[in-house]
Design a protein around this motif. Structure first.
Motif, PDB file in Angstrom:
ATOM      1  N   PRO A 138      45.351  58.713  35.334  1.00  0.00           N
ATOM      2  CA  PRO A 138      45.595  57.738  36.405  1.00  0.00           C
ATOM      3  C   PRO A 138      44.341  57.203  37.081  1.00  0.00           C
ATOM      4  O   PRO A 138      44.388  56.148  37.715  1.00  0.00           O
ATOM      5  CB  PRO A 138      46.463  58.532  37.410  1.00  0.00           C
ATOM      6  N   ASP A 139      43.212  57.912  36.949  1.00  0.00           N
ATOM      7  CA  ASP A 139      42.002  57.432  37.611  1.00  0.00           C
ATOM      8  C   ASP A 139      41.191  56.463  36.747  1.00  0.00           C
ATOM      9  O   ASP A 139      40.097  56.051  37.138  1.00  0.00           O
ATOM     10  CB  ASP A 139      41.122  58.605  38.044  1.00  0.00           C
ATOM     11  N   LEU A 140      41.710  56.091  35.589  1.00  0.00           N
ATOM     12  CA  LEU A 140      41.001  55.150  34.718  1.00  0.00           C
ATOM     13  C   LEU A 140      40.822  53.815  35.436  1.00  0.00           C
ATOM     14  O   LEU A 140      41.766  53.247  35.975  1.00  0.00           O
ATOM     15  CB  LEU A 140      41.787  54.937  33.421  1.00  0.00           C
ATOM     16  N   VAL A 141      39.589  53.298  35.427  1.00  0.00           N
ATOM     17  CA  VAL A 141      39.269  52.001  36.017  1.00  0.00           C
ATOM     18  C   VAL A 141      38.970  51.022  34.892  1.00  0.00           C
ATOM     19  O   VAL A 141      38.102  51.281  34.051  1.00  0.00           O
ATOM     20  CB  VAL A 141      38.065  52.098  36.969  1.00  0.00           C
ATOM     21  N   VAL A 142      39.699  49.911  34.859  1.00  0.00           N
ATOM     22  CA  VAL A 142      39.521  48.890  33.826  1.00  0.00           C
ATOM     23  C   VAL A 142      39.368  47.540  34.505  1.00  0.00           C
ATOM     24  O   VAL A 142      40.173  47.168  35.363  1.00  0.00           O
ATOM     25  CB  VAL A 142      40.718  48.859  32.852  1.00  0.00           C
ATOM     26  N   GLY A 143      38.347  46.790  34.132  1.00  0.00           N
ATOM     27  CA  GLY A 143      38.124  45.467  34.693  1.00  0.00           C
ATOM     28  C   GLY A 143      39.054  44.419  34.117  1.00  0.00           C
ATOM     29  O   GLY A 143      40.052  44.727  33.469  1.00  0.00           O
ATOM     30  N   ASP A 144      38.708  43.138  34.338  1.00  0.00           N
ATOM     31  CA  ASP A 144      39.563  42.071  33.827  1.00  0.00           C
ATOM     32  C   ASP A 144      39.130  41.638  32.425  1.00  0.00           C
ATOM     33  O   ASP A 144      38.029  41.922  31.962  1.00  0.00           O
ATOM     34  CB  ASP A 144      39.604  40.885  34.798  1.00  0.00           C
ATOM     35  N   ASN A 145      40.053  41.011  31.720  1.00  0.00           N
ATOM     36  CA  ASN A 145      39.860  40.487  30.367  1.00  0.00           C
ATOM     37  C   ASN A 145      39.427  41.563  29.365  1.00  0.00           C
ATOM     38  O   ASN A 145      38.693  41.289  28.416  1.00  0.00           O
ATOM     39  CB  ASN A 145      38.861  39.340  30.338  1.00  0.00           C
ATOM     40  N   CYS A 146      39.890  42.778  29.544  1.00  0.00           N
ATOM     41  CA  CYS A 146      39.644  43.823  28.553  1.00  0.00           C
ATOM     42  C   CYS A 146      40.752  43.827  27.503  1.00  0.00           C
ATOM     43  O   CYS A 146      41.888  43.424  27.775  1.00  0.00           O
ATOM     44  CB  CYS A 146      39.549  45.187  29.230  1.00  0.00           C
ATOM     45  N   PHE A 147      40.421  44.296  26.316  1.00  0.00           N
ATOM     46  CA  PHE A 147      41.368  44.361  25.198  1.00  0.00           C
ATOM     47  C   PHE A 147      41.181  45.726  24.557  1.00  0.00           C
ATOM     48  O   PHE A 147      40.238  45.952  23.804  1.00  0.00           O
ATOM     49  CB  PHE A 147      41.077  43.230  24.212  1.00  0.00           C
TER      50      PHE A 147
END
Length: 228
Positions: A104-113
């Protein structure tokens, strides 16, 4: 469902349509490319529109966008189009496959694939516009910076960092507490066993490093990234 426009009209754009359509809450409405690359009215069964008209036809207030391009020019093209889409006012959607393991603590930015079968350990942070192909290990405390491309079966141990626009080839391995700089190329099957400065090329199981500006390093990068 939320509505999505995909930037691109080649293999990765078609693949993005499949993943978003089958494993997200988005409905893909259309594809968009720069005006000079419009070669018809449709792509993959959906409208293909020039970028000069996309805001009028698919306004940012109603549609999100995803830039689905490859690692051409060592990820610089995808970075350029990422900023172009954001400049037009679009929210850039990320896709993270549900068929992976993360916390749950995973941080993902925008426009990732981020495709299937990832093992992503706690406290991992992934920046913007990052592509992570299938079947990788991202160790705890690792930070992947913006515009990076990670191929399949890459093993990144704990507390590593990967700099902007860098590319990691299939079966590459990265030792724990290792930093890879910006614009680096880690070749297929290479082992990164010590820090790599900006612009370096790492080849071979022994982790041979060719520093930025080295004639061999520049030749290798041109060979891999000038025409894909």
């Amino acid at each position: 469902m939320k509505k999505l426009v995909i930037f691109g009209s080649a293999e990765i754009a078609s693949l993005a349509k499949f993943y978003f359509s089958h494993d997200s809450d988005y409905e893909v409405a259309a594809f968009v490319v720069d005006d000079e690359f419009v070669d018809g009215d449709e792509f993959a069964g959906l409208p293909l529109v020039p970028f000069s008209r996309v805001v009028d036809l698919y306004p940012p207030a109603e549609y999100d966008m995803h830039v689905a391009l490859s690692y051409r020019h060592l990820n610089k093209l995808r970075e350029e189009k990422y900023h172009q889409a954001k400049g037009a006012g679009y929210y850039l959607a990320s896709y993270v496959c549900s068929k992976s393991v993360s916390w749950p603590d995973l941080v993902v930015g925008d426009n990732c694939f981020i495709l299937e079968n990832q093992t992503i350990q706690p406290t991992v942070k992934i920046g913007n516009n990052v592509m992570v192909w299938s079947g990788n290990h991202l160790g705890h405390g690792t930070y992947i910076n913006d515009h990076v491309y990670i191929s399949s079966h890459v093993c990144i141990a704990g507390h590593c960092s990967v700099g902007e626009r860098s590319f990691l080839g299939v079966n590459a391995t990265v030792k724990d507490f290792t930093s890879i700089g910006k614009d680096c190329f880690v070749a297929m099957d290479a082992s990164v066993v010590r820090d790599a400065d900006d612009g370096t090329v790492v080849i071979g199981a022994t982790g041979t490093v060719l520093v930025g500006g080295d004639r061999r390093a520049e030749k290798i990068k041109r060979m891999y990234f000038s025409g894909n």
